[in-house]
Design a protein around this motif. Structure first.
Motif, PDB file in Angstrom:
ATOM      1  N   VAL A  56      30.614  21.748  28.237  1.00 25.01           N
ATOM      2  CA  VAL A  56      30.269  23.087  28.723  1.00 25.01           C
ATOM      3  C   VAL A  56      28.771  23.234  28.946  1.00 25.01           C
ATOM      4  O   VAL A  56      28.329  24.104  29.702  1.00 25.01           O
ATOM      5  N   CYS A  57      27.973  22.382  28.318  1.00 22.71           N
ATOM      6  CA  CYS A  57      26.522  22.478  28.495  1.00 22.71           C
ATOM      7  C   CYS A  57      26.064  21.958  29.859  1.00 22.71           C
ATOM      8  O   CYS A  57      24.868  21.986  30.161  1.00 22.71           O
ATOM      9  N   GLY A  58      27.002  21.527  30.674  1.00 24.12           N
ATOM     10  CA  GLY A  58      26.676  21.266  32.064  1.00 24.12           C
ATOM     11  C   GLY A  58      26.562  22.552  32.859  1.00 24.12           C
ATOM     12  O   GLY A  58      26.021  22.567  33.967  1.00 24.12           O
ATOM     13  N   GLU A  59      27.062  23.648  32.313  1.00 26.25           N
ATOM     14  CA  GLU A  59      26.931  24.965  32.949  1.00 26.25           C
ATOM     15  C   GLU A  59      25.550  25.519  32.648  1.00 26.25           C
ATOM     16  O   GLU A  59      25.049  25.385  31.531  1.00 26.25           O
ATOM     17  N   GLY A  60      24.924  26.123  33.661  1.00 28.61           N
ATOM     18  CA  GLY A  60      23.512  26.485  33.578  1.00 28.61           C
ATOM     19  C   GLY A  60      23.104  27.317  32.381  1.00 28.61           C
ATOM     20  O   GLY A  60      22.167  26.967  31.654  1.00 28.61           O
ATOM     21  N   SER A  61      23.788  28.424  32.147  1.00 28.16           N
ATOM     22  CA  SER A  61      23.372  29.317  31.061  1.00 28.16           C
ATOM     23  C   SER A  61      23.671  28.696  29.694  1.00 28.16           C
ATOM     24  O   SER A  61      22.938  28.926  28.728  1.00 28.16           O
ATOM     25  N   ALA A  62      24.723  27.890  29.595  1.00 26.31           N
ATOM     26  CA  ALA A  62      25.015  27.195  28.342  1.00 26.31           C
ATOM     27  C   ALA A  62      23.956  26.132  28.073  1.00 26.31           C
ATOM     28  O   ALA A  62      23.527  25.933  26.929  1.00 26.31           O
TER      29      ALA A  62
ATOM     30  N   LEU B  63      49.629  30.280  34.990  1.00 27.59           N
ATOM     31  CA  LEU B  63      48.492  30.162  34.082  1.00 27.59           C
ATOM     32  C   LEU B  63      47.258  29.612  34.812  1.00 27.59           C
ATOM     33  O   LEU B  63      46.136  30.098  34.614  1.00 27.59           O
ATOM     34  N   GLY B  64      47.475  28.599  35.645  1.00 24.27           N
ATOM     35  CA  GLY B  64      46.368  28.003  36.385  1.00 24.27           C
ATOM     36  C   GLY B  64      45.672  29.011  37.279  1.00 24.27           C
ATOM     37  O   GLY B  64      44.433  29.068  37.331  1.00 24.27           O
ATOM     38  N   GLU B  65      46.444  29.812  37.975  1.00 23.32           N
ATOM     39  CA  GLU B  65      45.858  30.829  38.861  1.00 23.32           C
ATOM     40  C   GLU B  65      45.109  31.883  38.041  1.00 23.32           C
ATOM     41  O   GLU B  65      44.027  32.339  38.429  1.00 23.32           O
ATOM     42  N   ALA B  66      45.676  32.270  36.906  1.00 29.65           N
ATOM     43  CA  ALA B  66      45.040  33.289  36.068  1.00 29.65           C
ATOM     44  C   ALA B  66      43.705  32.790  35.515  1.00 29.65           C
ATOM     45  O   ALA B  66      42.700  33.522  35.524  1.00 29.65           O
ATOM     46  N   ILE B  67      43.668  31.552  35.045  1.00 26.50           N
ATOM     47  CA  ILE B  67      42.425  30.989  34.506  1.00 26.50           C
ATOM     48  C   ILE B  67      41.373  30.884  35.602  1.00 26.50           C
ATOM     49  O   ILE B  67      40.204  31.240  35.407  1.00 26.50           O
ATOM     50  N   THR B  68      41.795  30.415  36.777  1.00 28.46           N
ATOM     51  CA  THR B  68      40.858  30.267  37.898  1.00 28.46           C
ATOM     52  C   THR B  68      40.235  31.601  38.284  1.00 28.46           C
ATOM     53  O   THR B  68      39.042  31.681  38.601  1.00 28.46           O
ATOM     54  N   ASN B  69      41.010  32.662  38.231  1.00 28.52           N
ATOM     55  CA  ASN B  69      40.536  33.974  38.677  1.00 28.52           C
ATOM     56  C   ASN B  69      39.765  34.751  37.618  1.00 28.52           C
ATOM     57  O   ASN B  69      39.008  35.664  37.953  1.00 28.52           O
ATOM     58  N   THR B  70      39.937  34.403  36.350  1.00 27.44           N
ATOM     59  CA  THR B  70      39.376  35.265  35.305  1.00 27.44           C
ATOM     60  C   THR B  70      38.442  34.593  34.313  1.00 27.44           C
ATOM     61  O   THR B  70      37.811  35.286  33.502  1.00 27.44           O
ATOM     62  N   ALA B  71      38.318  33.268  34.323  1.00 31.64           N
ATOM     63  CA  ALA B  71      37.445  32.594  33.348  1.00 31.64           C
ATOM     64  C   ALA B  71      35.991  33.003  33.548  1.00 31.64           C
ATOM     65  O   ALA B  71      35.568  33.373  34.653  1.00 31.64           O
ATOM     66  N   LEU B  72      35.207  32.916  32.494  1.00 31.12           N
ATOM     67  CA  LEU B  72      33.830  33.391  32.506  1.00 31.12           C
ATOM     68  C   LEU B  72      32.910  32.534  33.353  1.00 31.12           C
ATOM     69  O   LEU B  72      32.117  33.042  34.147  1.00 31.12           O
ATOM     70  N   CYS B  73      32.989  31.202  33.196  1.00 34.10           N
ATOM     71  CA  CYS B  73      32.019  30.338  33.879  1.00 34.10           C
ATOM     72  C   CYS B  73      32.694  29.434  34.895  1.00 34.10           C
ATOM     73  O   CYS B  73      33.923  29.357  34.982  1.00 34.10           O
ATOM     74  N   GLY B  74      31.874  28.720  35.657  1.00 31.03           N
ATOM     75  CA  GLY B  74      32.380  27.827  36.689  1.00 31.03           C
ATOM     76  C   GLY B  74      33.256  26.722  36.147  1.00 31.03           C
ATOM     77  O   GLY B  74      34.215  26.296  36.802  1.00 31.03           O
ATOM     78  N   LEU B  75      32.964  26.237  34.948  1.00 34.29           N
ATOM     79  CA  LEU B  75      33.770  25.168  34.366  1.00 34.29           C
ATOM     80  C   LEU B  75      35.166  25.681  34.011  1.00 34.29           C
ATOM     81  O   LEU B  75      36.161  24.995  34.215  1.00 34.29           O
TER      82      LEU B  75
END
Length: 626
Positions: free
Chosen positions: A311-317, A519-531
């Motif tokens: 997750v530390c590949g994500e900018g703010s993390a 579940l896949g569609e829900a995670i894609t649409n609602t997760a906090l970060c790009g990962l």
């Protein structure tokens, strides 16, 4: 010697060129992580011993050249042809020797150094053709190596060799001939897009940082590279670290930053050591630190080691981790360009992106647009792995199709088994299948297919690969690496993994597939970060492209590839069985019964599919059925 101005840099560069040309021969031993694991350190040491017998020989990085040098022995970075390592390159003949062992060194020295002849048995051979020079080997001939141009060709631990091949010329140009705005405009015009996965326009990031009211700003390099099987950034940091540092310094000049941070995963110790050395050498030369080349520009670079959290590949993390906090993404806005490291405006790009900057400054944006596609100019480095004959690190123009990479550069699928798919972009990517072999690999084309370039992992799979197991593998990785901050990623990936584990265990139903998609569609649409938003991509893309394979698992309870152990049935062939009872005696759950000298049988309801019976049958009477 500290370089105080442009003139001293020019003289240093000319001296470095002369020193690099002085040895009659150069032996470049690959000292990338892969070849070191294969024993290249001992190979280097042996060449040093052999060369030391000559008068005035240069044998270690940083030595001053002397008149009469005959052979220079150098540690280079990764040559890229990892399947064939350890690799040794001989210059100026450009012989490339593959799978070199310590015992080969004496023969190489005798034949190639003293007699200027190739050692035939160590040359790469394909379809009956031996390739004497590196440049003619199809693996290299089909590439366009720009970011990786110096890797394998210069001493990775010597700033002088980087200067000799034109290093820090771009920094010199921006400091003396360009304003910060002109630098930003050139990068904008080039349309350099981030090579870390998102493909965001680099120049626009720089422009946003430069226009912030806050004057304290930072430049950050993401060298975390957490995708399984990806090693592009690592190879640049190990093999050509100054190129990346130069790109960061140019970014610092463009946006008015005085400090840069490199975030490298702790599992890259060699990259860290070479970066430390490169930074120390640049400081000593006056190319880092205070009043660089007498221009009044100050810039320093620091290294931070990450603990290997994906997750530390994500900018703010990533920036939170540098600050000493737990590496977790935050909600946006504000974005990193507004409030990044230490709450200040921050330029954040990955290693490969920064390594593109010097050549864009040197050659110009118009030149850069002659490579790749209009929407995705330049080249892209890929880690080519999996079921392909030639694995390794490659670099091709954006827009190159998959067929050229797999069959021309990669040499085709191992054992000539039919191609099935490529997983591109790692855990955040998707699958490309046979019908996609001629699709251009660029940011926009892949987005239309529900895939992404990501950081550049390319895992080739043949028809013996179970795509359901592939999806389960990547979901297991993603779920383990979830930071847990948002419910969709923390709980959703866990549920998806449980469903996939049920499917490969023979417990899935058709409803399981519907649940996976929802579940896949829900995670894609609602997760906090790009990962988190891309976590379900491997599952969704395999469901879309290989639905019949999922149906075989849930309806027929069958895995035709034989990879899902729980879906295998072991059968005793009565016409072959001798009734020796060895299978029954070794079965851990007593699932096999019968009479001596008569065929035995397996109770499928009791069998745990462990395969012990198959291993112990002396007559080949037991077979595994998919």
């Amino acid at each position: 010697m500290r370089l105080e101005n442009r003139e001293s840099l020019a003289k240093k560069r000319e001296d470095a060129k002369a020193a690099m040309k002085q040895p009659k021969h150069r032996i470049l031993v690959c000292a990338g992580t892969g070849c070191l694991a294969g024993g290249s350190a001992k190979i280097y040491d042996r060449f040093v011993e052999l060369a030391a017998k000559e008068d005035g020989v240069e044998v270690a990085f940083g030595d001053e050249a002397h008149q009469g040098i005959h052979t220079g022995v150098k540690r280079s970075g990764c040559h890229g042809f990892c399947e064939m390592g350890p690799l040794v390159r001989i210059e100026p003949s450009n012989y490339l020797y593959i799978k070199v062992k310590e015992d080969d060194c004496d023969e190489i020295f005798e034949e190639s150094i003293y007699n200027d002849r190739p050692v035939e048995r160590l040359l790469y051979e394909s379809e009956g053709v031996k390739y004497e020079t590196q440049e003619k080997i199809p693996f290299y001939a089909k590439q366009t190596r720009l970011v990786l141009k110096n890797c394998g060709h210069i001493d990775a631990e010597n700033i002088d060799e980087y200067l000799a091949v034109g290093g820090y010329r771009a920094l010199e140009k921006v400091l003396f001939d360009m304003t910060p705005q002109e630098v930003i405009d050139e990068i904008l015009e080039s349309n350099l897009r981030g090579r870390g996965g998102g493909g965001f326009q680099t120049g626009y990031k720089w422009k946003q940082v430069a226009r912030q009211k806050e004057t304290e700003r930072y430049v950050v390099c993401n060298g975390d590279e957490g995708d399984p099987g990806a090693f592009m950034d690592r190879s640049v940091m190990e093999g050509d670290p100054h190129k990346m540092l130069e790109g960061m310094m140019i970014a610092g000049y463009a946006v008015g930053a005085a400090e840069g941070y490199i975030y490298v995963r702790a599992e890259y110790p060699l990259a860290i050591n070479r970066l430390k050395l490169a930074i120390a050498q640049a400081n000593e030369a006056g190319l880092l630190g205070e009043n660089i080349l007498g221009t009044g520009f100050h810039f320093q670079i620091h290294i931070n080691r990450g603990a290997g959290a994906f997750v530390c590949g994500e900018g703010s993390a990533l920036t939170a981790s540098i600050e000493g906090e737990r590496g977790m993404p935050r909600t946006k806005p504000p974005r990193t360009v507004e409030q990044g490291l230490f709450g200040k405006p921050t330029v954040l790009n990955n290693v490969e992106t920064y390594a593109n900057v010097p050549m864009i400054i040197n050659e110009g944006a118009a030149w850069y647009h002659t490579i790749g596609t209009e929407g995705s100019p330049g080249t892209k480095a890929f880690a080519l792995t999996g079921s392909v004959k030639n694995t390794g690190l490659i670099e091709v123009p954006m827009g190159t199709n998959l067929r050229d990479i797999v069959y021309d550069i990669g040499g085709g699928v191992k054992n000539d088994v039919p191609f099935k798919a490529v997983q591109i972009g790692g855990p955040s990517g998707g699958c490309l299948v046979t019908r996609d072999l001629d699709v251009k690999l660029d940011f926009d084309s892949l987005k239309k297919l529900g895939a992404m370039i990501g950081s550049g992992g390319l895992v080739v799979m043949d028809e013996n690969t179970c795509m359901v197991e592939v999806a389960r593998f990547f979901m297991n990785f993603t779920q383990n690496e979830s930071c847990g901050k948002c419910v969709p990623c923390r709980e959703g990936t866990k549920r998806m993994l449980e469903i996939l584990e049920d499917i490969v265990a023979g417990k899935g139903t058709e409803e399981s597939l519907t649940m996976l998609e929802e579940l896949g569609e829900a995670i894609t649409n609602t997760a906090l970060c790009g990962l988190g938003k891309s976590a379900a991509l491997p599952v969704l893309s395999t469901l879309r492209n290989f639905r019949e394979e999922y149906l075989e698992h849930v309806v027929e309870k069958r895995c035709k590839t034989g990879n899902c152990q729980a879906l295998q049935n072991y059968k005793i062939l009565p016409e072959v069985c001798k009734g020796c009872s060895k299978c029954a005696r070794n079965c851990p759950v007593n699932a096999i019964s019968g009479k001596i000298k008569e065929p035995f049988v397996i109770d499928q309801a009791v069998c745990i599919k462990c395969g012990t019976c198959l291993e112990n049958c002396p007559f080949g009477a037991i077979v595994k059925e998919s």
